[in-house]
Structures are given as C-alpha cells and as structure tokens.
Design a protein around this motif. Structure first.
Motif, PDB file in Angstrom:
ATOM      1  N   ALA A  24       0.834  -1.206   0.000  1.00 57.58           N
ATOM      2  CA  ALA A  24       0.000   0.000   0.000  1.00 57.58           C
ATOM      3  C   ALA A  24       0.864   1.250   0.000  1.00 57.58           C
ATOM      4  N   SER A  25       1.934   1.236   0.774  1.00 60.99           N
ATOM      5  CA  SER A  25       2.835   2.386   0.834  1.00 60.99           C
ATOM      6  C   SER A  25       3.484   2.639  -0.521  1.00 60.99           C
ATOM      7  N   LEU A  26       3.947   1.573  -1.170  1.00 59.39           N
ATOM      8  CA  LEU A  26       4.558   1.737  -2.491  1.00 59.39           C
ATOM      9  C   LEU A  26       3.539   2.230  -3.517  1.00 59.39           C
ATOM     10  N   GLU A  27       2.345   1.717  -3.446  1.00 65.07           N
ATOM     11  CA  GLU A  27       1.309   2.163  -4.381  1.00 65.07           C
ATOM     12  C   GLU A  27       0.985   3.649  -4.166  1.00 65.07           C
ATOM     13  N   ARG A  28       0.942   4.079  -2.890  1.00 65.77           N
ATOM     14  CA  ARG A  28       0.724   5.507  -2.593  1.00 65.77           C
ATOM     15  C   ARG A  28       1.860   6.351  -3.162  1.00 65.77           C
ATOM     16  N   ASN A  29       3.089   5.852  -2.968  1.00 68.41           N
ATOM     17  CA  ASN A  29       4.242   6.585  -3.482  1.00 68.41           C
ATOM     18  C   ASN A  29       4.172   6.730  -5.000  1.00 68.41           C
ATOM     19  N   LEU A  30       3.774   5.660  -5.674  1.00 63.98           N
ATOM     20  CA  LEU A  30       3.661   5.719  -7.132  1.00 63.98           C
ATOM     21  C   LEU A  30       2.600   6.727  -7.556  1.00 63.98           C
ATOM     22  N   THR A  31       1.468   6.700  -6.840  1.00 66.65           N
ATOM     23  CA  THR A  31       0.367   7.598  -7.186  1.00 66.65           C
ATOM     24  C   THR A  31       0.733   9.047  -6.917  1.00 66.65           C
ATOM     25  N   GLU A  32       1.331   9.310  -5.751  1.00 64.76           N
ATOM     26  CA  GLU A  32       1.636  10.679  -5.342  1.00 64.76           C
ATOM     27  C   GLU A  32       2.792  11.285  -6.133  1.00 64.76           C
ATOM     28  N   GLY A  34       3.962  10.872  -9.284  1.00 65.55           N
ATOM     29  CA  GLY A  34       3.619  11.363 -10.607  1.00 65.55           C
ATOM     30  C   GLY A  34       4.829  11.634 -11.481  1.00 65.55           C
ATOM     31  N   GLU A  35       5.991  11.347 -10.974  1.00 69.29           N
ATOM     32  CA  GLU A  35       7.201  11.596 -11.737  1.00 69.29           C
ATOM     33  C   GLU A  35       7.357  10.526 -12.794  1.00 69.29           C
ATOM     34  N   GLU A  36       7.944  10.930 -13.877  1.00 69.85           N
ATOM     35  CA  GLU A  36       8.094   9.993 -14.974  1.00 69.85           C
ATOM     36  C   GLU A  36       9.556   9.592 -15.125  1.00 69.85           C
ATOM     37  N   HIS A  37      10.182   9.308 -14.023  1.00 69.84           N
ATOM     38  CA  HIS A  37      11.568   8.835 -14.069  1.00 69.84           C
ATOM     39  C   HIS A  37      11.520   7.335 -14.267  1.00 69.84           C
ATOM     40  N   THR A  38      11.797   6.911 -15.452  1.00 70.98           N
ATOM     41  CA  THR A  38      11.669   5.513 -15.838  1.00 70.98           C
ATOM     42  C   THR A  38      12.444   4.593 -14.899  1.00 70.98           C
ATOM     43  N   GLU A  39      13.628   5.006 -14.548  1.00 74.39           N
ATOM     44  CA  GLU A  39      14.446   4.149 -13.692  1.00 74.39           C
ATOM     45  C   GLU A  39      13.823   3.995 -12.301  1.00 74.39           C
ATOM     46  N   SER A  40      13.366   5.103 -11.724  1.00 77.77           N
ATOM     47  CA  SER A  40      12.746   5.060 -10.398  1.00 77.77           C
ATOM     48  C   SER A  40      11.463   4.241 -10.430  1.00 77.77           C
ATOM     49  N   ALA A  42      10.696   1.889 -12.531  1.00 81.06           N
ATOM     50  CA  ALA A  42      11.027   0.478 -12.731  1.00 81.06           C
ATOM     51  C   ALA A  42      11.419  -0.168 -11.401  1.00 81.06           C
ATOM     52  N   LYS A  43      12.199   0.560 -10.594  1.00 78.04           N
ATOM     53  CA  LYS A  43      12.591   0.030  -9.278  1.00 78.04           C
ATOM     54  C   LYS A  43      11.357  -0.169  -8.393  1.00 78.04           C
ATOM     55  N   LEU A  44      10.475   0.830  -8.401  1.00 78.51           N
ATOM     56  CA  LEU A  44       9.267   0.725  -7.580  1.00 78.51           C
ATOM     57  C   LEU A  44       8.391  -0.440  -8.040  1.00 78.51           C
ATOM     58  N   TYR A  45       8.239  -0.582  -9.340  1.00 75.46           N
ATOM     59  CA  TYR A  45       7.441  -1.701  -9.854  1.00 75.46           C
ATOM     60  C   TYR A  45       8.074  -3.038  -9.484  1.00 75.46           C
ATOM     61  N   ASN A  46       9.395  -3.084  -9.536  1.00 70.60           N
ATOM     62  CA  ASN A  46      10.084  -4.325  -9.130  1.00 70.60           C
ATOM     63  C   ASN A  46       9.858  -4.611  -7.648  1.00 70.60           C
ATOM     64  N   GLU A  47       9.896  -3.546  -6.843  1.00 67.64           N
ATOM     65  CA  GLU A  47       9.632  -3.733  -5.410  1.00 67.64           C
ATOM     66  C   GLU A  47       8.200  -4.210  -5.185  1.00 67.64           C
ATOM     67  N   VAL A  48       7.277  -3.614  -5.916  1.00 64.88           N
ATOM     68  CA  VAL A  48       5.871  -4.023  -5.798  1.00 64.88           C
ATOM     69  C   VAL A  48       5.732  -5.485  -6.195  1.00 64.88           C
ATOM     70  N   ALA A  49       6.369  -5.844  -7.305  1.00 64.40           N
ATOM     71  CA  ALA A  49       6.296  -7.242  -7.751  1.00 64.40           C
ATOM     72  C   ALA A  49       6.891  -8.171  -6.699  1.00 64.40           C
ATOM     73  N   GLY A  50       7.997  -7.742  -6.097  1.00 65.07           N
ATOM     74  CA  GLY A  50       8.611  -8.556  -5.042  1.00 65.07           C
ATOM     75  C   GLY A  50       7.705  -8.695  -3.829  1.00 65.07           C
ATOM     76  N   LEU A  51       7.083  -7.584  -3.426  1.00 70.97           N
ATOM     77  CA  LEU A  51       6.160  -7.627  -2.288  1.00 70.97           C
ATOM     78  C   LEU A  51       4.932  -8.475  -2.604  1.00 70.97           C
ATOM     79  N   GLN A  52       4.453  -8.387  -3.846  1.00 73.98           N
ATOM     80  CA  GLN A  52       3.310  -9.215  -4.223  1.00 73.98           C
ATOM     81  C   GLN A  52       3.688 -10.703  -4.170  1.00 73.98           C
ATOM     82  N   ALA A  53       4.905 -11.028  -4.619  1.00 77.02           N
ATOM     83  CA  ALA A  53       5.366 -12.424  -4.548  1.00 77.02           C
ATOM     84  C   ALA A  53       5.477 -12.867  -3.089  1.00 77.02           C
ATOM     85  N   GLN A  54       6.014 -11.977  -2.239  1.00 80.33           N
ATOM     86  CA  GLN A  54       6.110 -12.300  -0.814  1.00 80.33           C
ATOM     87  C   GLN A  54       4.720 -12.508  -0.227  1.00 80.33           C
TER      88      GLN A  54
END
Length: 119
Positions: A24-32, A34-40, A42-54
């Motif tokens: 939930a925290s990562l999803e809030r961060n992504l929503t809030e 709004g930056e379009e830094h592809t690298e950042s 991608a890292k957040l999405y990877n973290e989300v994917a990792g948390l979803q797997a966990q």
C-alpha cells in the motif's frame, strides 16, 4: 501442536499484514509522485512485484498453517471423544464391580445367617 500452529498462524498473519502495508505504501508513493523517471518507476514496480510475490508466499504459508491447525483440532476432538468413551466404559465396569461385590457380601451374609440358624 495446536498452540504451535496458532503461533505460526499469528506470525504468518503479521508477515502478511506487513507485506500488505508495504504494498500500500509503495502504491501511494507511485500515485503521489507522478514523476516519470523511468528508472525510479522500474525500481518501484520491481519492489511491488517482489512484495506481491512475498504476499502470495505468506498467504500460501498461512493457508497451510491454518489447514494444519484445523487437522490438529479435529484430531484433538477425536482423542477427547475416545478418552470420554473409555472413561464411560471404565465407570460402567466399576459400577458393575461394585454391584457384584455388594451381591457377594449379601450372599455371604445369607450363608452366615443360614449357618447360624442351622447350629
């Protein structure tokens, strides 16, 4: 065994809640952000994917622990029912033994009375 499974269940619930909070925290961060830094992103999405797997792993472990707890409870109930039946059987055997003893005492008393009257 039931207490141990309960403790495992509590731990898996805590891990699940922690993973959900992180997600939930990562999803809030992504929503809030709004930056379009592809690298950042991608890292957040990877973290989300990792948390979803966990989370999937924790939910799966939680289900296993819950099933083990239910099985242990069923076994405990069956053992208690068996013990109750054994106790009832022992109580019946004891009552029968007491009745037989009382009958033997009565018969001995009658025999002594007959012997005394015969004398």
């Amino acid at each position: 065994a039931v207490l141990e499974l309960g403790a495992q269940l509590s731990r898996t619930e805590g891990a699940r809640d922690s993973a959900l909070a992180g997600l939930a925290s990562l999803e809030r961060n992504l929503t809030e952000s709004g930056e379009e830094h592809t690298e950042s992103l991608a890292k957040l999405y990877n973290e989300v994917a990792g948390l979803q797997a966990q989370l999937r792993t924790v939910v799966s472990e939680h289900a296993v622990v819950e099933a083990k707890g239910e099985a242990a409870l069923v076994q405990a109930v069956a053992a208690r029912e068996t013990a109750d039946a054994a106790r009832e059987s022992a109580d019946a055997a004891l009552a029968q033994a007491v009745a037989e003893r009382e009958e033997a005492v009565a018969m001995r008393g009658e025999a002594e009375a007959r012997r005394e009257s015969a004398e």
